[in-house]
Enzyme design. Structure first.
Site, PDB file in Angstrom:
ATOM      1  N   LYS A  83      21.220  35.389 -59.177  1.00 18.80           N
ATOM      2  CA  LYS A  83      20.461  36.557 -58.727  1.00 18.80           C
ATOM      3  C   LYS A  83      21.234  37.825 -59.068  1.00 18.80           C
ATOM      4  O   LYS A  83      22.399  37.968 -58.710  1.00 18.80           O
ATOM      5  CB  LYS A  83      20.204  36.493 -57.218  1.00 18.80           C
ATOM      6  CG  LYS A  83      19.087  35.555 -56.828  1.00 18.80           C
ATOM      7  CD  LYS A  83      18.858  35.538 -55.331  1.00 18.80           C
ATOM      8  CE  LYS A  83      18.015  36.702 -54.891  1.00 18.80           C
ATOM      9  NZ  LYS A  83      17.645  36.596 -53.448  1.00 18.80           N
ATOM     10  N   ILE A  84      20.539  38.710 -59.760  1.00 22.69           N
ATOM     11  CA  ILE A  84      21.134  39.958 -60.229  1.00 22.69           C
ATOM     12  C   ILE A  84      20.285  41.129 -59.726  1.00 22.69           C
ATOM     13  O   ILE A  84      19.056  41.091 -59.849  1.00 22.69           O
ATOM     14  CB  ILE A  84      21.176  39.997 -61.775  1.00 22.69           C
ATOM     15  CG1 ILE A  84      21.948  38.805 -62.347  1.00 22.69           C
ATOM     16  CG2 ILE A  84      21.746  41.323 -62.265  1.00 22.69           C
ATOM     17  CD1 ILE A  84      23.440  38.880 -62.216  1.00 22.69           C
TER      18      ILE A  84
END
Length: 217
Positions: A83-84
């Site tokens: 997750k960015i």
């Protein structure tokens, strides 16, 4: 449509996985912190329970730090997704990770343009937040409708994860719109089973059956 569970609680994941409802899991630092355990240990255990994608979020805010964390997380299991956050540095990291074959989930998306940028950077998944938009007077599901339409227009392969899901209605609308995935907390997933007429009907069937048995005596 796929159902993801938005939690880091291993027992909750096991419970719903046994029902065949968990196609994947999304976590974030807040959810993992609630478990009071080592971050990597929790994520690895979840990956062993769930065959589908498991999203684990980086803590760094600069591209270099994100990439470094992502590479370490990717070593935990084949089904890890990184997750960015939807930032310029985040998109730089997504581009690098995508080129390395590491799957990414761009989070904290609140506009169709952000979703388009994330897809162009090479994101595997994009997570538009509906509940938080509802909170400030916007119609969160309109964002999902717009993103799904844009992706369809250009045959974009990035999958849409409806996030910040607050109630079953969000899940229903996501399915009607054509989103790929809805990720929800255990409390919302639990409500998917419920309808008052189901309870009334079951109670009536049991009562009728009990009366039938009594009449046979």
């Amino acid at each position: 449509m796929k159902f993801f569970l938005d939690t880091a609680n291993v027992e909750e994941i096991k419970k719903y996985a046994e029902l065949g409802l968990v196609d994947g899991v999304t976590t974030n630092p807040t959810l993992v912190a609630k478990e009071g355990r080592d971050f990597y240990e929790v994520v690895k255990e979840i990956c062993e329970i769930v065959e589908g994608p498991v999203s684990a979020e980086v803590i760094s805010t600069d591209a270099e730090g994100m990439v470094k964390e992502a590479r370490e997380l990717a070593k935990l299991a084949d089904n890890i997704v990184i997750k960015i956050p939807m930032t310029k540095d985040g998109m730089k990291a997504v581009k690098i990770l995508s080129a390395e074959g590491i799957k990414t989930n761009v989070t904290l998306v609140f506009s169709p343009l952000q979703a388009l940028v994330a897809a162009k950077a090479g994101a595997t998944y994009v997570s538009p937040f509906v509940g938080r938009l509802d909170d400030i007077g916007h119609v969160g599901m309109k964002l999902i409708e717009d993103v799904v339409k844009i992706y369809k227009n250009y045959d974009i392969k990035t999958e849409v994860i409806v996030a910040s899901v607050r109630h079953p209605w969000h899940v229903l609308e996501a399915a009607k719109i054509g989103a790929d995935i809805a990720t929800m907390p255990p409390a919302v997933m639990d409500k998917l089973f419920n309808h008052p007429l189901t309870d009334i009907g079951l109670e009536r069937f049991l009562k009728d059956w009990d009366e039938y048995l009594k009449s046979r005596k």
